[in-house]
Design a protein around this motif. Structure first.
Motif, mmCIF file in Angstrom:
data_model
loop_
_atom_site.group_PDB
_atom_site.id
_atom_site.type_symbol
_atom_site.label_atom_id
_atom_site.label_comp_id
_atom_site.label_asym_id
_atom_site.label_seq_id
_atom_site.Cartn_x
_atom_site.Cartn_y
_atom_site.Cartn_z
ATOM 1 N N HIS A 87 0.801 -1.230 0.000
ATOM 2 C CA HIS A 87 0.000 0.000 0.000
ATOM 3 C C HIS A 87 0.832 1.278 0.000
ATOM 4 C CE1 HIS A 87 1.122 0.115 4.252
ATOM 5 N NE2 HIS A 87 0.690 1.370 4.289
ATOM 6 N N ALA A 88 2.158 1.161 0.166
ATOM 7 C CA ALA A 88 2.979 2.370 0.291
ATOM 8 C C ALA A 88 4.430 2.073 -0.020
ATOM 9 C CB ALA A 88 2.866 2.941 1.713
ATOM 10 N N ARG A 90 7.946 3.235 1.632
ATOM 11 C CA ARG A 90 8.357 3.841 2.888
ATOM 12 C C ARG A 90 9.875 3.811 3.029
ATOM 13 N NH1 ARG A 90 5.764 1.750 8.463
ATOM 14 N NH2 ARG A 90 3.900 2.469 7.326
ATOM 15 N N GLU A 101 6.984 8.586 3.610
ATOM 16 C CA GLU A 101 6.130 7.537 3.069
ATOM 17 C C GLU A 101 5.274 8.110 1.953
ATOM 18 O OE1 GLU A 101 3.986 4.208 5.355
ATOM 19 O OE2 GLU A 101 2.371 5.670 5.002
ATOM 20 N N ARG A 103 1.940 6.861 -0.019
ATOM 21 C CA ARG A 103 0.891 5.854 -0.147
ATOM 22 C C ARG A 103 0.369 5.823 -1.581
ATOM 23 N NH1 ARG A 103 -3.728 6.387 2.520
ATOM 24 N NH2 ARG A 103 -3.495 8.603 3.012
ATOM 25 N N CYS A 106 -3.675 -0.216 -3.804
ATOM 26 C CA CYS A 106 -3.341 -1.527 -3.236
ATOM 27 C C CYS A 106 -2.954 -2.510 -4.345
ATOM 28 C CB CYS A 106 -4.539 -2.054 -2.451
ATOM 29 S SG CYS A 106 -4.259 -3.672 -1.701
ATOM 30 N N THR A 114 -7.521 2.457 -0.388
ATOM 31 C CA THR A 114 -6.271 3.158 -0.152
ATOM 32 C C THR A 114 -5.938 2.982 1.332
ATOM 33 O OG1 THR A 114 -6.778 4.768 -1.888
ATOM 34 C CG2 THR A 114 -5.042 5.356 -0.331
ATOM 35 N N GLU A 116 -4.039 2.842 4.929
ATOM 36 C CA GLU A 116 -3.161 3.733 5.672
ATOM 37 C C GLU A 116 -2.055 2.978 6.405
ATOM 38 O OE1 GLU A 116 -5.198 6.438 8.184
ATOM 39 O OE2 GLU A 116 -6.391 7.320 6.569
ATOM 40 N N SER A 117 -2.225 1.664 6.583
ATOM 41 C CA SER A 117 -1.207 0.889 7.296
ATOM 42 C C SER A 117 -1.283 -0.572 6.893
ATOM 43 C CB SER A 117 -1.393 1.010 8.812
ATOM 44 O OG SER A 117 -2.553 0.305 9.222
#
Length: 373
Positions: A87-88, A90, A101, A103, A106, A114, A116-117
């Protein structure tokens, strides 16, 4: 005719392979490092010119998610590691602090969230086997090129764009440029130009659908991309950065190309035409003896490739490695080793290449044997 290899170094893995992925020698000449990733961390060890560990040159980076949920790369100066996740993207410092990071969409199947973690999908069965992108540092470490699933949180250039290729500032993660990758990836790999920090290669895998190849040039404002025709896996960039080694997606053709994707005159080799019959294969119709190039190897130096046919050889016996002089007409030369080697070679560009040890707990670095050795 054969070429004899000489063992010049054995580099032990940094972590037990039961707990981590395979080790790798990364970085350019003068900045080599041994790197290895577990679920919890990346460990990087700086190496000297003889591939010995530099005192005080070991650093680790806590991982934000397990290793099966993405790819990663360590900066040339080992100051930061960048993780390309589901998803990101980092950037993580050795302290575990997040430097930045970015984002994005997916990578898991038809998911349109989308996140967040990582925790949002860590236990979801539909995210257990995600597709993924990759990241690559420029030669000077100032840029990060990132292949991501669209869109970014602020949206995308087109709702039809599946994947994007970003140029990021390695210091703060600012998006400096973005362009459609014109692909729908299962995975990808970045290969940097070794001297020009504004050029980068991207080899994309779409599973059975194909293997798009992209070469990007950033002018400080925008990215100009060569969308190379055909399904090609980019495996190596020559030390000058002027030539690329590719193997076709169906593994029948090996070629040397310029950075725009055109085959250099006389530098394409069909496996079925040039690879001799395996010495341990039983007598029979040669048309039944299918042979293919491995997706492995690279430039040993500016004019010489190390390649292999281990995947197709394993049906008959031990896999074979070959040297190809790209500026001569003598064809393939088989490499012989003083002891059996395991699987496929990876070129280092300075006259050397490495193979994993039989037990996978070390890397063996080889160079050509000369009469004075």
């Amino acid at each position: 005719m054969s070429a004899r290899a000489r063992l010049c170094a054995t580099v032990p893995a940094l972590m037990p392979t039961s707990q981590a992925g395979p080790p790798d020698i990364a970085g350019l000449l003068g900045h080599r490092m041994l790197v290895q990733r577990s679920d919890d961390e990346i460990v990087a060890q700086a190496l000297d010119d003889a591939f010995a560990a530099r005192p005080g040159g070991r650093v680790s980076f806590p991982a934000p998610w397990p290793r099966l949920y993405g790819t990663w790369e360590v900066a040339p100066d080992a100051s930061v590691a960048v993780f390309a996740g589901v998803h990101a993207v980092r950037a993580v410092e050795p302290t575990g602090a997040t430097r930045w990071e970015v984002r994005h969409g997916c990578w898991s199947g038809a998911c349109r969230e989308t996140h967040e973690s990582y925790g949002e999908y860590a236990d979801r069965r539909d995210h257990r086997y995600p597709d993924g992108g990759s990241v690559g540092f420029s030669a000077d470490g100032r840029l990060v090129w990132a292949h991501i699933r669209a869109p970014l949180p602020e949206g995308g250039p087109s709702p039809d764009t599946a994947d994007e290729w970003l140029v990021l500032d390695a210091e703060d993660g600012r998006v400096l440029a973005r362009v459609s990758a014109e692909a729908a990836a299962v995975g990808s790999l970045h290969l940097a130009h070794p001297t020009d920090p504004h050029q980068m290669g991207l080899s994309i895998g779409e599973g059975q659908d194909g293997a798009p190849l992209r070469w990007g040039r950033w002018d400080g404002a925008t990215v100009d991309v060569d969308y190379v025709e055909g399904d090609l896996c980019l495996l190596s960039v020559s030390p000058s950065g002027e030539r690329l080694m590719t193997v076709a997606h169906d593994q029948d053709s090996l070629a040397v190309r310029d950075s725009h994707g055109a085959v250099v005159d006389g530098s394409e080799w069909d496996a079925g035409a040039v690879v001799p019959r395996h010495p341990d294969a039983p007598p029979g119709d040669d048309e039944e003896m299918l042979v293919c190039w491995d997706w492995a190897g690279g430039f040993v130096d500016e004019r010489t490739l190390i390649v292999s046919t281990a995947e197709s050889d394993e049906e008959w016996g031990r896999g074979r490695h070959w040297l190809v002089d790209t500026m001569a007409t003598r064809g393939l030369v088989q490499v012989t080793y003083p002891s059996p080697v395991s699987w496929q070679p990876t070129a280092l560009g300075n006259g050397a290449w490495w193979t994993p040890s039989e037990s996978r707990d070390a890397l063996q670095v080889w160079e050509l044997h000369t009469p004075d050795d």
